[in-house]
Design an enzyme around this catalytic site. Sequence first.
Site, PDB file in Angstrom:
ATOM      1  N   THR A  41       0.773  -1.440   0.076  1.00 41.25           N
ATOM      2  CA  THR A  41      -0.624  -0.387  -0.048  1.00 41.25           C
ATOM      3  C   THR A  41       0.450   1.146   0.184  1.00 41.25           C
ATOM      4  OG1 THR A  41      -0.023   0.001   2.747  1.00 41.25           O
ATOM      5  CG2 THR A  41      -1.976  -1.573   1.093  1.00 41.25           C
ATOM      6  N   HIS A  46       6.851   0.629   7.108  1.00 42.69           N
ATOM      7  CA  HIS A  46       7.429   1.176   7.955  1.00 42.69           C
ATOM      8  C   HIS A  46       7.297   0.015   9.419  1.00 42.69           C
ATOM      9  CE1 HIS A  46       3.479   0.828   9.272  1.00 42.69           C
ATOM     10  NE2 HIS A  46       2.657   0.638   8.032  1.00 42.69           N
ATOM     11  N   HIS A  49       5.330  -2.561  10.737  1.00 38.01           N
ATOM     12  CA  HIS A  49       5.723  -3.724   9.880  1.00 38.01           C
ATOM     13  C   HIS A  49       6.644  -4.644  10.435  1.00 38.01           C
ATOM     14  CE1 HIS A  49       3.738  -1.382   6.408  1.00 38.01           C
ATOM     15  NE2 HIS A  49       2.811  -2.592   6.443  1.00 38.01           N
ATOM     16  N   LYS A  83      -9.377   0.133   9.489  1.00 37.58           N
ATOM     17  CA  LYS A  83      -9.505   1.732   8.813  1.00 37.58           C
ATOM     18  C   LYS A  83     -11.524   1.846   8.468  1.00 37.58           C
ATOM     19  CE  LYS A  83      -5.350   1.184   6.857  1.00 37.58           C
ATOM     20  NZ  LYS A  83      -4.318   2.502   7.477  1.00 37.58           N
ATOM     21  N   ARG A  87     -10.157   2.566   1.337  1.00 34.32           N
ATOM     22  CA  ARG A  87      -8.295   2.761   1.151  1.00 34.32           C
ATOM     23  C   ARG A  87      -8.223   3.544  -0.779  1.00 34.32           C
ATOM     24  NH1 ARG A  87      -4.096   0.600   3.562  1.00 34.32           N
ATOM     25  NH2 ARG A  87      -4.855  -0.910   5.038  1.00 34.32           N
ATOM     26  N   GLN A 174      -8.242 -13.068   1.256  1.00 33.35           N
ATOM     27  CA  GLN A 174      -7.390 -13.622   2.241  1.00 33.35           C
ATOM     28  C   GLN A 174      -7.261 -14.955   2.859  1.00 33.35           C
ATOM     29  OE1 GLN A 174      -5.575 -10.888   5.086  1.00 33.35           O
ATOM     30  NE2 GLN A 174      -4.804 -12.253   6.600  1.00 33.35           N
ATOM     31  N   ASP A 195      -5.379  -7.468  14.263  1.00 32.02           N
ATOM     32  CA  ASP A 195      -6.616  -6.716  13.760  1.00 32.02           C
ATOM     33  C   ASP A 195      -6.290  -7.425  12.775  1.00 32.02           C
ATOM     34  OD1 ASP A 195      -3.688  -5.915  12.286  1.00 32.02           O
ATOM     35  OD2 ASP A 195      -3.880  -4.325  11.213  1.00 32.02           O
ATOM     36  N   LYS A 231       0.136   7.769  18.193  1.00 30.90           N
ATOM     37  CA  LYS A 231       0.414   5.986  17.579  1.00 30.90           C
ATOM     38  C   LYS A 231       1.729   6.254  17.485  1.00 30.90           C
ATOM     39  CE  LYS A 231      -1.292   4.447  13.561  1.00 30.90           C
ATOM     40  NZ  LYS A 231      -2.066   4.997  12.365  1.00 30.90           N
ATOM     41  N   LYS A 234       4.934   6.865  14.273  1.00 30.58           N
ATOM     42  CA  LYS A 234       4.215   8.173  14.003  1.00 30.58           C
ATOM     43  C   LYS A 234       5.424   9.384  14.627  1.00 30.58           C
ATOM     44  CE  LYS A 234       0.713   7.103  11.023  1.00 30.58           C
ATOM     45  NZ  LYS A 234       0.619   7.535  10.083  1.00 30.58           N
ATOM     46  N   THR A 235       5.666  10.463  13.900  1.00 33.55           N
ATOM     47  CA  THR A 235       5.878  12.068  14.469  1.00 33.55           C
ATOM     48  C   THR A 235       5.507  12.772  13.782  1.00 33.55           C
ATOM     49  OG1 THR A 235       7.640  11.676  12.868  1.00 33.55           O
ATOM     50  CG2 THR A 235       8.263  10.117  14.810  1.00 33.55           C
TER      51      THR A 235
END
Length: 420
Positions: A41, A46, A49, A83, A87, A174, A195, A231, A234-235
């Site tokens: 995606t 990141h 993962h 989500k 998407r 899946q 999830d 989160k 994240k920055t």
Amino acid sequence: MNELLKDLQFRGLISQMTDEEGLDKLLSSEKIKLYSGFDPTADSLHIGHLLPVLTLRRFQLNGHHPIAFVGGATGLIGDPSGKKAERTLNSSDIVQNWSDRIKEQLSRFLDFEATENPATIANNYDWIGKIDVISFLRDVGKNFGINYMLAKDSVQSRIESGISFTEFSYMILQSYDFLKLYQDRQCKLQIGGSDQWGNITAGMELIRKTEENAKAFGLTIPLVTKADGTKFGKTEGGAIWLDPEKTSPYEFYQFWINADDRDVIKYLKFFTFLSVAEIEQLEKETQEAPEKRLAQKTLAEEVTNLVHGEEALKQAMKITEALFSGNIKALTATEIIQGFKDVPTFEVNEEGISLIELLVQAKISPSKRQAREDIANGAVYINGDRNQELEKVITTQDKIENQFTVIRRGKKKYYLIKFT
């Protein structure tokens, strides 16, 4: 209990597991094939993962055979899990390009050349891309009841806000992946974030209905959270990517070294391969002397080395030390770009500019009068050195590799001057 499961339990890496006793017996009696999926995606993985990737690596280090699974087909559909909205659909060319990049990143963590238990790659576009609609609906879709699918969290959480048939079908796709890997590669275990529990158990149900006397297993890993409620991963600059072009090794190192005391031991368990004894010792030292931040330093070094390698780690540590000590001159132009990526930048295309003129043009000081005061008061630093010379002219000696000059005003306000 099997040693690997014990280690995963110690590290807090087990959120849910189907048939713990059966999986324990299986792992103790044979070396199995397992997989975790990564949908393309974006053009990079990141740090969200990283946990399932490193869990695959833990299995491989214990002699098992991980399958690094890239969702070239499901990446065209979109997973509704976690989500709140649909998407954006990407073109097949983009998804193919991202799939290739993700395969390359996975090879940093999994050994595809091992003689005894090599990791392998799979891409579900290889089978989903070939199946026709009638066959899919008859042979796969008929195994899924609507009520069963509606009961899954990934679907239920989207009923009110809306979910398309495209994303609604993701669970079936899946599940079909797990069945194909079970049939073609004898893959008996799927792992993923918590999830993904609904998708994983749906796949196991499809295997049960399709294959006689089949036994498949599922294991989920907790989604990483931060103690302060923000989160993870994240920055202010956005996500922490594994691609050094998107998140530099220095930024990556800084993310980990700034871990909260309440999170750092959990992260050491999750993201490093330190032993139980080493982690417990760091936990003790954090409790006794938190100001030394030894656990954070160890975490940053271990994870940066793992993701980016030793040279990038040394560079990140060098930049950190230079900024702490103020010894900016010790940095190369490449290191300047990393360390000052987010500071205000001003381009200069003239030779021999006066410092006062530069301070005003770059909006470091609001006026020439203020610039003179700043210099006279010792508030202006050039490449880490204080300058109180009012007639100072920026020369080649003030340029790092003839490209950059770093100006600091006060204690923390940095500005990057780029010479064009």
